[in-house]
Design a protein around this motif. Structure first.
Motif, PDB file in Angstrom:
ATOM      1  N   PRO A  58       1.071  -1.197  -0.277  1.00 47.51           N
ATOM      2  CA  PRO A  58      -0.025  -0.159  -0.054  1.00 47.51           C
ATOM      3  C   PRO A  58       0.767   1.136   0.058  1.00 47.51           C
ATOM      4  CG  PRO A  58      -0.898  -1.640   1.708  1.00 47.51           C
ATOM      5  CD  PRO A  58       0.600  -2.074   1.171  1.00 47.51           C
ATOM      6  N   LEU A  59       2.204   1.233   0.408  1.00 50.56           N
ATOM      7  CA  LEU A  59       2.868   2.353   0.536  1.00 50.56           C
ATOM      8  C   LEU A  59       3.874   2.318  -0.564  1.00 50.56           C
ATOM      9  CD1 LEU A  59       3.807   3.173   4.351  1.00 50.56           C
ATOM     10  CD2 LEU A  59       1.857   4.179   2.894  1.00 50.56           C
ATOM     11  N   SER A  60       4.672   1.144  -0.842  1.00 57.15           N
ATOM     12  CA  SER A  60       5.555   1.329  -1.750  1.00 57.15           C
ATOM     13  C   SER A  60       5.114   1.512  -3.172  1.00 57.15           C
ATOM     14  CB  SER A  60       6.277  -0.217  -1.745  1.00 57.15           C
ATOM     15  OG  SER A  60       6.794  -0.373  -0.397  1.00 57.15           O
ATOM     16  N   SER A  61       3.568   1.180  -3.490  1.00 59.45           N
ATOM     17  CA  SER A  61       3.135   1.185  -4.761  1.00 59.45           C
ATOM     18  C   SER A  61       2.808   2.555  -5.009  1.00 59.45           C
ATOM     19  CB  SER A  61       2.224   0.218  -5.001  1.00 59.45           C
ATOM     20  OG  SER A  61       1.216   0.195  -4.236  1.00 59.45           O
ATOM     21  N   ALA A  62       3.029   3.419  -4.098  1.00 63.53           N
ATOM     22  CA  ALA A  62       2.593   5.087  -4.232  1.00 63.53           C
ATOM     23  C   ALA A  62       3.468   5.595  -5.228  1.00 63.53           C
ATOM     24  CB  ALA A  62       2.294   5.574  -3.104  1.00 63.53           C
ATOM     25  N   ASN A  63       3.026   6.881  -6.052  1.00 65.65           N
ATOM     26  CA  ASN A  63       3.928   7.561  -6.749  1.00 65.65           C
ATOM     27  C   ASN A  63       4.282   8.632  -6.132  1.00 65.65           C
ATOM     28  OD1 ASN A  63       4.808   9.662  -8.766  1.00 65.65           O
ATOM     29  ND2 ASN A  63       4.326   8.165 -10.349  1.00 65.65           N
ATOM     30  N   GLU A  64       5.538   8.701  -5.384  1.00 64.77           N
ATOM     31  CA  GLU A  64       5.784   9.605  -4.499  1.00 64.77           C
ATOM     32  C   GLU A  64       5.926  11.019  -5.218  1.00 64.77           C
ATOM     33  OE1 GLU A  64       5.887   9.760  -1.388  1.00 64.77           O
ATOM     34  OE2 GLU A  64       5.307   7.447  -1.271  1.00 64.77           O
ATOM     35  N   ASP A  65       6.496  11.095  -6.655  1.00 68.42           N
ATOM     36  CA  ASP A  65       6.404  12.278  -6.978  1.00 68.42           C
ATOM     37  C   ASP A  65       4.996  13.152  -7.195  1.00 68.42           C
ATOM     38  OD1 ASP A  65       9.026  12.223  -7.518  1.00 68.42           O
ATOM     39  OD2 ASP A  65       9.170  12.009  -9.528  1.00 68.42           O
TER      40      ASP A  65
END
Length: 370
Positions: A56-63
């Protein structure tokens, strides 16, 4: 939860990852798409950010997070059928506590996608009164199921509203980054609501090895970029550090019972099938269910027979190597002299994990305050 977080970090930093560098996969068409997405986001009335429920967190697009945070947004944690349901509920509570609308879905399930559409309509209720045409934008990293979601939405809305000629469906592919063009799909006439599908976009440089390996393990990064054996070893390190093989201990004591049931099932298939299958023998390929149980038994037995210190990196690597050797036999992979690689076994193990055959998992750890 801190112990699991440290364990995952340890797995990401193990020696088999040395020399591989931080995973960086940012094709040219994605760079162009990311600029187009930023331009179009300003016109979106609501953003559906699709993430992989297993990360759930690692697949977020941080940009894109700063931009997305300023929009009406729904987090759709897709592939919930592959995620541990008990831990998934805790993740939903986490996002709720952060004042973020979030729902877990299976993009291939009509009922699941219908629930998501209900939430979309609820969130757009106020905007519907002000605008005749509304845009919903779907964003996310590669291979989280955006295109499958849009296809399901298309099937649902065509049963609700008059069929619109030549409605295109999103292209779905097994490799990350297949959907390369930003395209719009009309899902409603009154009011007019369009869903915009976009290419998956990864950040230009994944911040750390652990995040990169999680993305690779769940299929968001091509195996050829990281290497199947490297990804499989990361998976085994996580399973061993978390002591997951012990959950399969019961299979060790049910071998004879399971083998008998499997034989009887195959006998029934043989009698019932119009094509009359041959009876299984030592030269036949194992059926998937049999193979899965044998893989679980093998990982459990090698883990229980391990007498080393799992906290020691070198000894853990030794355990992982012995497990991959044992899995060669399970997968019926012929032994080649002087071949110390585990490519074929790694590929088959990853296939079982990614399809959920080994069980439901969530690789990310909840924040410490949960």
């Amino acid at each position: 939860m801190r112990g699991l977080a440290r364990a995952a970090k340890r797995a990401g930093e193990m020696a088999f990852n040395a020399g591989g560098g931080v995973v960086n996969w940012f094709p040219g068409h994605m760079a162009a798409a990311s600029r187009a997405i930023r331009d179009r986001l300003k016109f979106a009335d609501l953003v559906l950010e699709v993430r992989d429920a297993r990360i759930p967190l690692s697949s977020a697009n941080e940009d894109l997070q700063p931009v997305l945070a300023a929009k009406r947004r729904i987090l759709a944690l897709n592939k919930k059928d592959l995620a541990n349901p008990n831990i998934m509920n805790r993740w939903l509570h986490h996002f709720e506590s952060c004042k973020q609308d979030c729902i877990s879905i299976n993009a291939h399930s009509s009922s699941s996608v219908s629930q998501l559409l209900g939430l979309v309509e609820f969130k757009l209720k106020e905007a519907i009164l002000k605008e005749p045409t509304l845009l919903v934008m779907v964003v996310g990293v590669p291979n989280v199921g955006k295109s499958a979601l849009i296809n399901s939405i298309h099937r649902i809305v065509t049963s609700r509203f008059p069929v619109q000629d030549k409605n295109k469906r999103a292209t779905v592919g097994p490799l990350p980054g297949v959907t390369q063009d930003i395209a719009g799909y009309k899902i409603s006439s009154q009011p007019s609501i369009y869903v915009l599908d976009t290419p998956g976009v990864l950040v230009p440089s994944i911040p750390d090895m652990e995040t990169g390996l999680k993305l690779a393990l769940t299929g968001a990064v091509k195996d050829s970029v990281v290497g199947e054996e490297r990804i499989a070893k990361y998976l085994l390190s996580l399973l061993n550090i978390r002591k997951t093989p012990l959950h399969w201990e019961r299979l060790l004591y049910r071998r004879e019972e399971l083998d008998e049931d499997t034989f009887n099932s195959n006998e029934n298939d043989y009698r019932d099938s119009p094509r009359r299958r041959r009876r299984p023998n030592n030269s036949d390929a194992l059926y998937v269910q049999d193979m899965v149980m044998e893989v679980q038994r093998t990982l459990c037995s090698t883990f229980m027979d391990f007498t080393g210190n799992i906290e020691d990196e070198n000894e853990l690597e030794s355990l992982i190597d012995s497990q991959l050797v044992a899995l060669r036999k399970v997968f019926r992979i012929p032994h080649k002299p002087f071949d110390e690689t585990h490519g074929p076994a790694s590929k088959k193990l990853l296939t079982l994990f990614r399809s959920g055959k080994l069980g439901p998992f969530i690789l990310d750890d909840l924040p410490d305050d949960q």
